[in-house]
Design an enzyme around this catalytic site. Structure first.
Site, mmCIF file in Angstrom:
data_model
loop_
_atom_site.group_PDB
_atom_site.id
_atom_site.type_symbol
_atom_site.label_atom_id
_atom_site.label_comp_id
_atom_site.label_asym_id
_atom_site.label_seq_id
_atom_site.Cartn_x
_atom_site.Cartn_y
_atom_site.Cartn_z
ATOM 1 N N ASP A 106 -6.095 2.289 8.711
ATOM 2 C CA ASP A 106 -5.201 1.944 7.600
ATOM 3 C C ASP A 106 -5.021 0.440 7.476
ATOM 4 O OD1 ASP A 106 -3.583 2.507 5.456
ATOM 5 O OD2 ASP A 106 -1.803 2.982 6.661
ATOM 6 N N GLY B 267 -6.230 -2.335 2.136
ATOM 7 C CA GLY B 267 -5.715 -2.902 0.884
ATOM 8 C C GLY B 267 -4.865 -4.135 1.156
ATOM 9 N N HIS C 182 -11.818 -2.676 1.863
ATOM 10 C CA HIS C 182 -12.622 -1.515 2.264
ATOM 11 C C HIS C 182 -14.009 -1.974 2.743
ATOM 12 C CE1 HIS C 182 -9.469 0.957 0.806
ATOM 13 N NE2 HIS C 182 -9.706 0.791 -0.474
ATOM 14 N N THR D 185 -7.162 13.907 1.331
ATOM 15 C CA THR D 185 -7.009 14.691 0.100
ATOM 16 C C THR D 185 -6.106 13.924 -0.871
ATOM 17 O OG1 THR D 185 -7.102 16.685 1.470
ATOM 18 C CG2 THR D 185 -6.271 16.942 -0.772
ATOM 19 N N GLU D 186 -5.035 13.321 -0.314
ATOM 20 C CA GLU D 186 -4.073 12.599 -1.148
ATOM 21 C C GLU D 186 -4.673 11.320 -1.741
ATOM 22 O OE1 GLU D 186 -3.401 13.844 1.927
ATOM 23 O OE2 GLU D 186 -2.097 15.484 1.281
ATOM 24 N N ASN D 187 -5.705 10.787 -1.105
ATOM 25 C CA ASN D 187 -6.329 9.565 -1.632
ATOM 26 C C ASN D 187 -7.015 9.794 -2.990
ATOM 27 O OD1 ASN D 187 -7.278 8.352 1.672
ATOM 28 N ND2 ASN D 187 -5.520 7.782 0.439
ATOM 29 N N ARG E 58 -5.472 8.022 -5.977
ATOM 30 C CA ARG E 58 -5.547 6.566 -6.185
ATOM 31 C C ARG E 58 -6.225 6.254 -7.523
ATOM 32 N NH1 ARG E 58 -6.289 3.357 -0.489
ATOM 33 N NH2 ARG E 58 -4.572 4.451 0.549
ATOM 34 N N ARG F 169 -3.313 4.532 15.074
ATOM 35 C CA ARG F 169 -3.164 4.184 13.655
ATOM 36 C C ARG F 169 -2.949 2.687 13.538
ATOM 37 N NH1 ARG F 169 -0.418 7.173 8.621
ATOM 38 N NH2 ARG F 169 -1.064 5.659 7.063
ATOM 39 N N SER G 298 0.356 11.161 8.214
ATOM 40 C CA SER G 298 -0.325 11.287 6.909
ATOM 41 C C SER G 298 -1.294 12.469 6.833
ATOM 42 C CB SER G 298 -1.037 9.977 6.539
ATOM 43 O OG SER G 298 -0.134 8.898 6.516
ATOM 44 N N GLU H 58 -1.503 11.503 22.668
ATOM 45 C CA GLU H 58 -0.711 10.282 22.802
ATOM 46 C C GLU H 58 -0.924 9.480 21.528
ATOM 47 O OE1 GLU H 58 1.378 9.625 25.211
ATOM 48 O OE2 GLU H 58 0.804 11.446 26.292
HETATM 49 C C1 IPE Z 1 -4.257 7.620 5.494
HETATM 50 O O1 IPE Z 1 -3.985 6.364 4.952
HETATM 51 C C2 IPE Z 1 -5.599 8.076 5.056
HETATM 52 C C3 IPE Z 1 -6.743 7.293 5.539
HETATM 53 C C4 IPE Z 1 -6.696 6.306 6.384
HETATM 54 C C5 IPE Z 1 -8.011 7.704 5.018
HETATM 55 P P1 IPE Z 1 -3.110 6.205 3.650
HETATM 56 O O2 IPE Z 1 -2.956 4.759 3.389
HETATM 57 O O3 IPE Z 1 -3.649 7.016 2.548
HETATM 58 O O4 IPE Z 1 -1.713 6.840 4.118
HETATM 59 P P2 IPE Z 1 -0.269 6.808 3.487
HETATM 60 O O5 IPE Z 1 -0.364 7.426 2.149
HETATM 61 O O6 IPE Z 1 0.148 5.391 3.420
HETATM 62 O O7 IPE Z 1 0.556 7.597 4.433
HETATM 63 C C1 IPE Z 2 -7.094 2.613 4.474
HETATM 64 O O1 IPE Z 2 -6.588 1.449 3.919
HETATM 65 C C2 IPE Z 2 -8.327 3.114 3.776
HETATM 66 C C3 IPE Z 2 -8.133 4.330 2.977
HETATM 67 C C4 IPE Z 2 -7.029 5.008 2.876
HETATM 68 C C5 IPE Z 2 -9.296 4.799 2.265
HETATM 69 P P1 IPE Z 2 -5.637 1.484 2.662
HETATM 70 O O2 IPE Z 2 -6.488 1.458 1.434
HETATM 71 O O3 IPE Z 2 -4.694 2.611 2.733
HETATM 72 O O4 IPE Z 2 -4.874 0.108 2.791
HETATM 73 P P2 IPE Z 2 -3.322 -0.153 2.590
HETATM 74 O O5 IPE Z 2 -2.600 0.828 3.459
HETATM 75 O O6 IPE Z 2 -3.035 0.058 1.149
HETATM 76 O O7 IPE Z 2 -3.135 -1.556 3.020
HETATM 77 MG MG MG Z 3 -2.852 2.847 3.575
#
Ligand code: IPE
Ligand code: IPE
Ligand code: MG
Length: 249
Positions: free
Chosen positions: A21, A24, A38, A67-69, A72, A189, A197, A208
């Protein structure tokens, strides 16, 4: 003593799961578009996979797309999917060179066609590799996975193939995407978020959990070593008392 030397190789977790994570935010901190993060996340994947394989970790599962991604912005999803196709294609040779098998968990059929095919191709080309299994969680969510398992078990009960009383932990685990894999002992994480998530909810029951503020594109082998050293300094009690655990050693 280097961090790597502090690792007890006889007590390695057999399976490490990572929520990659912060891509972005990493990009935004640099005044760039999220996609830039990315792209650089791929370097972190390469280094972490190499580090885990060198140590002798048997399974490494990376949460790459949930799945939730899918909720976006379309431009970001498109960019992520094409990055995935490009990366899998470019890395297959290295996976073979390093004796790493690629597998995937999630609703793979929901991926764009080219992505699905590239993935199948890479999994097939690396299928006989033995050193480590790299599992990509793609279009994955744990609730989706658990519901699928429940539906399959219900079908078997309905068809008279399974008795409800025979549904135990092993029967349930065998219906999950991770069937046959050891449960992760360590879940990492990045990016300072303290949540799961929808990741491996069943499988992480006794893992752990390790959280670091490092954003995913900055994560390297050294960060992996740090997490493993931290893991090895913990006492895993599985409901018992500390005294019981100590006496068992
Ligand atoms: C979790 O990260 C999913 C992946 C790393 C692929 P997210 O950035 O989507 O999680 P939330 O929505 O902030 O919990
Ligand atoms: C994790 O980074 C990658 C994916 C979820 C695909 P994010 O894209 O969630 O980055 P942040 O959390 O918005 O910084
Ligand atoms: Mg994220």
């Amino acid at each position: 003593m280097s961090l790597k030397e502090k690792i007890d190789l006889s007590k390695l977790p057999s399976h490490i799961a990572i929520i990659m994570d912060g891509n972005g935010r990493w990009a935004q901190q640099k005044g760039e578009e999220r996609v830039f993060g990315h792209q650089h996340g791929v370097e972190a994947v390469r280094d972490t996979v190499e580090g885990a394989a060198e140590l002798g970790i048997k399974y490494l599962t990376l949460y790459a797309f949930s799945t939730e991604n899918w909720n976006r912005p379309k431009e970001e999803i498109d960019a992520l999917m094409s990055l995935l196709v490009k990366t899998i294609n470019a890395e297959t040779k290295t996976l073979n060179k390093n004796d790493i098998r690629l597998q995937a968990i999630g609703d793979l059929k929901s991926l764009p066609g080219d992505c699905y095919e590239e993935l199948q191709d890479a999994m097939q080309k690396t299928a006989s590799n033995k050193r480590m299994t790299l599992v990509l969680a793609l279009s994955y969510s744990s609730r989706w996975e658990i519901l699928n398992a429940v539906k399959e078990l219900a079908e078997e009960v309905k068809n008279g193939k399974l008795s409800p009383s025979a549904i135990d932990e092993a029967a349930f685990s065998a219906k999950l995407c991770t069937a046959g894999m050891p449960e992760p002992e360590l879940m990492i994480r990045t990016s300072g978020e303290h949540r799961i998530s929808n990741y491996l909810l069943w499988q992480l029951a006794y893992a752990e959990l390790y959280f670091t503020d490092t954003l995913w594109p900055d994560f390297r082998k050294e960060d992996l070593y740090e997490a493993i050293v931290d893991y090895q300094n913990r006492e895993r009690r599985f409901g018992k008392t500390s005294e019981q655990v100590t006496n068992e050693k």
